[in-house]
Design a protein around this motif. Structure first.
Motif, PDB file in Angstrom:
ATOM      1  N   TYR A 250       2.809 111.172  44.793  1.00 58.44           N
ATOM      2  CA  TYR A 250       1.728 112.041  45.278  1.00 58.44           C
ATOM      3  C   TYR A 250       0.573 111.218  45.839  1.00 58.44           C
ATOM      4  O   TYR A 250       0.073 111.499  46.936  1.00 58.44           O
TER       5      TYR A 250
ATOM      6  N   GLN B 178      10.005 116.928  46.223  1.00 55.54           N
ATOM      7  CA  GLN B 178       9.922 117.411  44.843  1.00 55.54           C
ATOM      8  C   GLN B 178       9.010 116.491  44.030  1.00 55.54           C
ATOM      9  O   GLN B 178       8.208 116.957  43.212  1.00 55.54           O
ATOM     10  N   ALA B 179       9.123 115.194  44.244  1.00 55.04           N
ATOM     11  CA  ALA B 179       8.288 114.237  43.513  1.00 55.04           C
ATOM     12  C   ALA B 179       6.820 114.434  43.854  1.00 55.04           C
ATOM     13  O   ALA B 179       5.958 114.414  42.962  1.00 55.04           O
TER      14      ALA B 179
ATOM     15  N   LEU C  18      15.271 111.810  39.825  1.00 54.67           N
ATOM     16  CA  LEU C  18      14.139 110.896  39.968  1.00 54.67           C
ATOM     17  C   LEU C  18      14.284 109.690  39.045  1.00 54.67           C
ATOM     18  O   LEU C  18      13.944 108.564  39.421  1.00 54.67           O
TER      19      LEU C  18
ATOM     20  N   ARG D 180      14.389 115.906  37.687  1.00 54.84           N
ATOM     21  CA  ARG D 180      13.878 114.787  36.911  1.00 54.84           C
ATOM     22  C   ARG D 180      14.961 113.730  36.667  1.00 54.84           C
ATOM     23  O   ARG D 180      14.691 112.526  36.689  1.00 54.84           O
TER      24      ARG D 180
ATOM     25  N   GLY E 265       5.564 117.640  42.150  1.00 54.10           N
ATOM     26  CA  GLY E 265       5.360 117.426  40.720  1.00 54.10           C
ATOM     27  C   GLY E 265       4.190 116.501  40.446  1.00 54.10           C
ATOM     28  O   GLY E 265       3.417 116.712  39.504  1.00 54.10           O
ATOM     29  N   GLY E 266       4.030 115.475  41.283  1.00 56.60           N
ATOM     30  CA  GLY E 266       2.909 114.553  41.118  1.00 56.60           C
ATOM     31  C   GLY E 266       1.581 115.224  41.374  1.00 56.60           C
ATOM     32  O   GLY E 266       0.578 114.904  40.721  1.00 56.60           O
TER      33      GLY E 266
ATOM     34  N   LYS F 143       6.163 108.280  38.040  1.00 54.61           N
ATOM     35  CA  LYS F 143       6.793 108.080  39.355  1.00 54.61           C
ATOM     36  C   LYS F 143       6.367 109.189  40.316  1.00 54.61           C
ATOM     37  O   LYS F 143       6.070 108.928  41.497  1.00 54.61           O
ATOM     38  N   MET F 144       6.317 110.419  39.827  1.00 53.32           N
ATOM     39  CA  MET F 144       5.878 111.529  40.668  1.00 53.32           C
ATOM     40  C   MET F 144       4.409 111.395  41.041  1.00 53.32           C
ATOM     41  O   MET F 144       4.006 111.682  42.179  1.00 53.32           O
TER      42      MET F 144
ATOM     43  N   THR G 221       7.197 111.251  35.272  1.00 52.33           N
ATOM     44  CA  THR G 221       5.920 111.833  35.685  1.00 52.33           C
ATOM     45  C   THR G 221       5.051 110.785  36.371  1.00 52.33           C
ATOM     46  O   THR G 221       4.377 111.072  37.369  1.00 52.33           O
TER      47      THR G 221
END
Length: 303
Positions: A278, A108-109, A91, A88, A112-113, A273-274, A271
């Motif tokens: 996604y 990873q993003a 990011l 995080r 998480g997204g 951004k993730m 979050t």
């Protein structure tokens, strides 16, 4: 003991009982098996002493090592939290348009997204992000975008939402109602022309003129749309509200304008951004382009 005798075939003593002419041999257990059994007994005693084993009224015996499954779980969660926090932090430091340059961080993003999407977005866009045409929720898997489909544009839309009162930076577009503006023949002619823009019908000169007088300013001469005002593209096969004559008439006469909540304040910036990463990864995401360097870049739309 009197019933025992030696089996002639094997030379082994029997256990002394017989059933329907069948007797059981009293074959000794292998030494290795006996020693293994004894070792398991010793191990069991040691385990009971070292670890929690016997259930009591409100807890188990603690064991001399003081180990518990709860403490082990807490340590594992701690390690996972530290790893997640490092991601995080990375990011937070990385501008969203630069994420694709760091493939592991981008992965990873996206992961998480995906988790954030399943919690916050599936209610409208569906578990597969295919949307719902009847309710006006856009399909996020295609490459049509109202205000832009690169990472930065998606992040902006998520942050400020669509038609959100109290946010001066929210995405906003408005199509006027044309109820009463045209008679039946004019409306049919306009629908003919709109359908012709995507090859679904023949062009109608009357409809083309009505379109030029009322629609070109937002939707463009050839129905290419405009991201500056959030006007959808009309010359492709992707339709948010449906492509039937009835659906187009309804949208002309009584436009339905969707809303999306702004996630700023509900979700933290990382979050969001993730989530943007996604959505961008679903298949319709565009490359980020510096507009100042490429002012004539052609754009697409998400209705």
């Amino acid at each position: 003991m009197a019933n025992k005798h030696i089996d002639e075939a094997t030379g082994t003593e029997t256990v002394g009982h017989e059933w329907d002419g069948i007797e059981e041999l009293n074959t000794p257990l292998p030494r290795w098996w006996l020693w293994t059994f004894y070792l398991t007994i010793v191990f069991a005693i040691g385990y009971v002493i070292a670890f929690p084993a016997w259930p009591m009224v409100d807890k188990a015996t603690e064991g001399v090592l003081g180990w518990t499954s709860r403490s082990q779980l807490a340590k594992e969660i701690d390690v996972a939290d530290q790893a997640r926090e490092s991601v995080r932090e990375a990011l937070a430091r990385t501008p969203i348009e630069r994420l694709p340059e760091d493939s592991p961080l981008m992965q990873q993003a996206v992961a998480g997204g995906g988790a954030a999407f399943r919690v916050n977005c599936v209610q409208c866009h569906g578990s597969g992000a295919a949307g719902n045409a009847e309710l006006g929720y856009p399909n996020l898997n295609d490459d049509d975008w109202l205000w832009g489909g690169d990472l930065k544009a998606i992040e902006y839309t998520l942050t400020h939402g669509i038609r959100q009162a109290g946010d001066d930076e929210t995405r906003t577009s408005q199509m006027p109602t044309f109820a009463g503006a045209f008679d039946g023949a004019q409306l049919d002619a306009l629908v003919d022309h709109v359908l012709s823009l995507s090859g679904k019908g023949r062009s109608n000169p009357v409809g083309a003129q009505i379109y030029a007088d009322n629609c070109v300013a937002c939707h463009g001469t050839n129905g290419e749309g405009s991201r500056e005002v959030g006007a959808p593209r009309l010359n492709d096969a992707i339709w948010l509200r449906g492509s039937s004559r009835e659906a187009i008439k309804r949208q002309i006469l009584n436009p339905r304008m969707g809303v999306m909540p702004k996630w700023e304040g509900r979700l933290d910036p990382v979050t969001i951004k993730m989530l943007a990463a996604y959505v961008h990864s679903l298949g319709g995401g565009e490359d980020f382009v510096e507009v100042a360097e490429n002012p004539e870049v052609e754009v697409d739309e998400q209705p």
